[in-house]
Design a protein around this motif. Structure first.
Motif, PDB file in Angstrom:
ATOM      1  N   LEU A 116     -21.636  56.876  -1.039  1.00  0.00           N
ATOM      2  CA  LEU A 116     -21.789  57.880  -2.091  1.00  0.00           C
ATOM      3  C   LEU A 116     -21.617  57.263  -3.475  1.00  0.00           C
ATOM      4  CD1 LEU A 116     -22.392  60.888  -2.234  1.00  0.00           C
ATOM      5  CD2 LEU A 116     -19.935  61.341  -2.094  1.00  0.00           C
ATOM      6  N   THR A 117     -20.625  56.395  -3.613  1.00  0.00           N
ATOM      7  CA  THR A 117     -20.420  55.749  -4.912  1.00  0.00           C
ATOM      8  C   THR A 117     -21.614  54.835  -5.257  1.00  0.00           C
ATOM      9  OG1 THR A 117     -19.128  53.996  -3.845  1.00  0.00           O
ATOM     10  CG2 THR A 117     -17.912  55.807  -4.805  1.00  0.00           C
ATOM     11  N   THR A 155     -11.100  59.183  -3.415  1.00  0.00           N
ATOM     12  CA  THR A 155     -10.395  57.898  -3.403  1.00  0.00           C
ATOM     13  C   THR A 155     -10.391  57.301  -4.802  1.00  0.00           C
ATOM     14  OG1 THR A 155     -12.421  56.677  -2.954  1.00  0.00           O
ATOM     15  CG2 THR A 155     -11.173  57.475  -1.042  1.00  0.00           C
ATOM     16  N   ASP A 156      -9.582  56.282  -5.020  1.00  0.00           N
ATOM     17  CA  ASP A 156      -9.559  55.620  -6.336  1.00  0.00           C
ATOM     18  C   ASP A 156     -10.930  55.038  -6.663  1.00  0.00           C
ATOM     19  OD1 ASP A 156      -6.901  56.262  -6.533  1.00  0.00           O
ATOM     20  OD2 ASP A 156      -6.161  54.292  -5.911  1.00  0.00           O
ATOM     21  N   GLU A 157     -11.613  54.497  -5.642  1.00  0.00           N
ATOM     22  CA  GLU A 157     -12.939  53.913  -5.855  1.00  0.00           C
ATOM     23  C   GLU A 157     -13.943  54.985  -6.314  1.00  0.00           C
ATOM     24  OE1 GLU A 157     -16.441  51.538  -3.334  1.00  0.00           O
ATOM     25  OE2 GLU A 157     -14.703  52.377  -2.298  1.00  0.00           O
ATOM     26  N   PHE A 158     -13.908  56.149  -5.662  1.00  0.00           N
ATOM     27  CA  PHE A 158     -14.822  57.232  -6.018  1.00  0.00           C
ATOM     28  C   PHE A 158     -14.528  57.729  -7.433  1.00  0.00           C
ATOM     29  CE2 PHE A 158     -15.741  61.756  -6.345  1.00  0.00           C
ATOM     30  CZ  PHE A 158     -17.078  61.792  -5.997  1.00  0.00           C
ATOM     31  N   ILE A 159     -13.252  57.910  -7.742  1.00  0.00           N
ATOM     32  CA  ILE A 159     -12.865  58.399  -9.069  1.00  0.00           C
ATOM     33  C   ILE A 159     -13.335  57.431 -10.155  1.00  0.00           C
ATOM     34  CG2 ILE A 159     -10.886  58.901 -10.571  1.00  0.00           C
ATOM     35  CD1 ILE A 159      -9.433  59.929  -8.009  1.00  0.00           C
ATOM     36  N   SER A 160     -13.165  56.120  -9.912  1.00  0.00           N
ATOM     37  CA  SER A 160     -13.639  55.110 -10.884  1.00  0.00           C
ATOM     38  C   SER A 160     -15.150  55.205 -11.067  1.00  0.00           C
ATOM     39  CB  SER A 160     -13.269  53.706 -10.422  1.00  0.00           C
ATOM     40  OG  SER A 160     -11.883  53.539 -10.387  1.00  0.00           O
ATOM     41  N   CYS A 161     -15.853  55.417  -9.966  1.00  0.00           N
ATOM     42  CA  CYS A 161     -17.321  55.485 -10.014  1.00  0.00           C
ATOM     43  C   CYS A 161     -17.790  56.632 -10.897  1.00  0.00           C
ATOM     44  CB  CYS A 161     -17.876  55.640  -8.601  1.00  0.00           C
ATOM     45  SG  CYS A 161     -19.620  56.089  -8.551  1.00  0.00           S
ATOM     46  N   ILE A 162     -17.262  57.847 -10.663  1.00  0.00           N
ATOM     47  CA  ILE A 162     -17.771  58.985 -11.441  1.00  0.00           C
ATOM     48  C   ILE A 162     -17.304  58.918 -12.898  1.00  0.00           C
ATOM     49  CG2 ILE A 162     -17.998  60.440  -9.403  1.00  0.00           C
ATOM     50  CD1 ILE A 162     -15.470  61.942 -10.265  1.00  0.00           C
TER      51      ILE A 162
END
Length: 626
Positions: free
Chosen positions: A401-402, A428-435
């Motif tokens: 998704l990211t 997740t932290d990765e998803f939050i950073s991406c958006i």
């Protein structure tokens, strides 16, 4: 009563009923819709093209409006090709805001259009002219084939029209300058004789969609294929050859609405085509309903196009819906600036209250390359907002998704990216950073919360607990303080105590949710929760849900009130004759009004504009220019 066949194209400004008008007039009708069409270069060109083929009648509810349209068309259409017909507004007791005298203009039953007929009689053709339809275009090889663009250029040249017209503009111009007989004569000269009897009669189809965004996406794909095959799309409930109903079964109320829609579609059409979760859940019941000609569940909706074409005598070609989302400019079905893109289907969950995983089957996801290709087609067609959606979008996988969001973020024409409902585990932290890092990702998420209470979540068999839910929301808010959240919440799940319900209210208040999609628990036969003890009495369940809705409304009112006087950016999605409608970046609904907006020439659909909120009404911010 026969329709009027005019030598003119009719331009309509005002709150007239276009369907009723089309029952009286067989000539092309252009609906200005508050003049906004005149700000659109493509539509200006369309009017200019039609004026080459026929004169134009401007039908307005005020002389001032007619004068304004004439002035805006100066330099596009010569004045000797324009006629203005002024129809006064209702006065006295019957006066309605911004409404022309529709009763006098269109007449009552049995006297349909008598006043309009008298007004337009001097402009009627002596002989009835049969119109060219999109099906005639298809049969002549002018749409849907590799050489169709070149053939349209040849045809345009033969009619002394610009060579870069869309198929719709060319079709309207041809109907304004001779109709079917001249068309047949012209294509005979160009490419050989084509018998009139070989030309198909245009088939009509209507659509009704219940339930989720995935259903909306699938309906659109089916509609687009049929539109490209020459079918005319008409409003649901209007008499038609086919009615397509895409059903839902997520709650008992969804089932009831599905049944009502099927009956309505069957009564108004020769063939009702039914698909979706309700027909997957109760196929025999749907098959037994009067007027239903074809039934599929969730997994074979792509067969519907072939079934409709076969019933229409047009073959049974199969085309995957995943390659359809590249609508022609004339496609009338939904917004021309924002589109859903399905990334996933089915569900691997086993929530105790839900039937959908049984009806939709195991989770499947689309290839990223396939999704990107669709997003690029939409971008090329002028779409500015993409909403990625699925039955359980989280099942696409957080890493995938990211990656997808970042790649769509690299498409310059896509200005806004949104996601459908998400499982909180995706945060997740990765998803939050991406958006956070993707500029075009809008600061709003809709979470499938269902309950903030860990005990109730265990009974629901949701894949997280209350503590993790709160941790992930707080991590999201810390990284992106401006992000707005909405949520699905079920109240009165079996054994829910009053204290646990109060915990739900406190959760909604603490996290300042912009919107809550509130449900009372709906016991679904075939689910684990259906047989659970401790069901909440109906009156109590209703009261709890109403309280949640009221608290949600108060929170939204408070959020929106704090925005008054602060300029905000809106994507203009539609115009209803009084307001332009759209959403802020964080998905607050907005209505824009000004003197220009009232007349409809301020903005065009797809514009991204900065306006100032001046009031809040019914959960919307009312904005003015500047």
């Amino acid at each position: 009563m026969e329709k009027l066949n005019l030598k003119y194209t009719v331009i309509v400004e005002g709150k007239y009923d276009k369907i009723k008008l089309s029952n009286i007039i067989s000539s092309p009708i252009i609906e200005i819709g508050g003049f906004s069409i005149l700000n659109n270069p493509n539509k200006k060109k369309h009017i200019q093209t039609l004026a080459k083929a026929s004169k134009l009648i401007i039908l307005t509810d005020s002389d001032k409006a007619g004068g304004f349209i004439r002035s805006r068309l100066k330099g596009i259409v010569s004045r000797d090709r324009l006629i203005n017909l002024y129809i006064p507004k209702i006065s006295g007791k019957e006066k309605r805001k911004n409404a022309p005298s529709v009763e006098n203009l269109l007449g009552v039953e049995g006297m349909e259009g008598e006043v309009l007929r008298k007004l337009l009689a001097p402009y009627e053709e002596e002989n009835s002219v049969e119109k060219v339809t999109s099906s005639h275009f298809w049969d002549a090889g002018l749409s849907g084939k590799s050489d169709s663009a070149e053939k349209r250029k040849e045809l345009s040249k033969a009619y002394d029209l610009p060579e870069d017209l869309t198929a719709k503009a060319l079709l309207d111009a041809i109907n304004s300058s001779g109709g079917l007989e001249r068309f047949l004569q012209t294509i005979e000269k160009l490419w050989g004789k084509k018998e009139k009897s070989d030309m198909k009669t245009e088939k009509t189809v209507s659509f009704y969609t219940l339930g989720c965004r995935v259903n909306q996406y699938e309906t659109r794909g089916i509609a687009e294929q049929l539109f490209k095959n020459g079918f005319k799309i008409v409003p649901f409930g209007e008499q038609s050859d086919f009615a397509f109903i895409n059903t839902c079964a997520v709650t008992a109320e969804s089932e009831r609405k599905s049944l009502v829609a099927i009956k309505k579609g069957a009564n108004a059409s020769k063939h009702a085509i039914v698909a979706g979760c309700y027909s997957e859940h109760k196929p025999e019941k749907v098959k037994s309903m009067k007027g239903v000609s074809f039934v599929v569940g969730c997994k074979e909706k792509e067969r519907c196009v072939g079934a409709i074409k076969a019933l229409a005598g047009m073959g049974n070609e199969f085309v995957p819906l995943s390659i359809c989302n590249a609508p022609p400019k004339a496609f009338p079905f939904i917004s021309a600036c924002r589109a859903y893109v399905k990334i996933q289907d089915g569900c691997n969950g086993n929530c105790t209250y839900c039937l959908i995983h049984k009806l939709r089957g195991k989770s499947t996801k689309r290839d990223i390359v396939d999704v990107l290709s669709e997003a690029e087609r939409l971008a090329s067609a002028g779409y500015k907002e993409i909403i990625l959606t699925g039955i359980e979008s989280s099942a696409f996988g957080t890493k995938a998704l990211t990656e997808l969001i970042r790649k769509i973020g690299d498409i310059p024409q896509i200005k806004r990216i949104r996601l459908g409902s998400l499982d909180p585990n995706v945060l997740t932290d990765e998803f939050i950073s991406c958006i956070k890092e993707t500029e075009s990702f809008m600061p709003h998420l809709h979470l499938s919360v269902q309950s903030p209470n860990s005990r109730i979540l265990r009974l629901m068999k949701r894949p997280y607990n209350g503590e993790k839910l709160r941790q992930r929301i707080e991590a999201l808010r810390e990284a992106i303080p401006e992000i707005m959240l909405s949520a699905d919440i079920i109240t009165s799940f079996p054994t829910e105590t009053k204290e646990e319900f109060e915990e739900t209210l406190e959760f909604v208040k603490k996290y300042n949710l912009l919107h809550v999609h509130a449900f009372s628990f709906s016991p679904r036969p075939g689910t684990e929760a259906y047989g659970m003890d401790g069901k909440i009495p109906k009156d109590e369940a209703k009261e709890r849900n109403l309280r949640l809705i009221e608290v949600s409304k108060e929170i939204k009112e408070n959020i929106l009130s704090k925005r008054l006087g602060i300029p905000t950016e809106i994507l203009v999605e539609s115009f209803d004759g009084e307001y332009f409608k759209g959403h802020t970046k964080d998905f607050a609904e907005a209505l824009i009004i000004s003197e220009g907006c009232k007349k409809g020439f301020e903005y065009a659909e797809g514009d991204i504009v900065t306006v100032t909120p001046v009031s809040v009404e019914n959960g919307c911010i009312i904005c003015k220019k500047g």
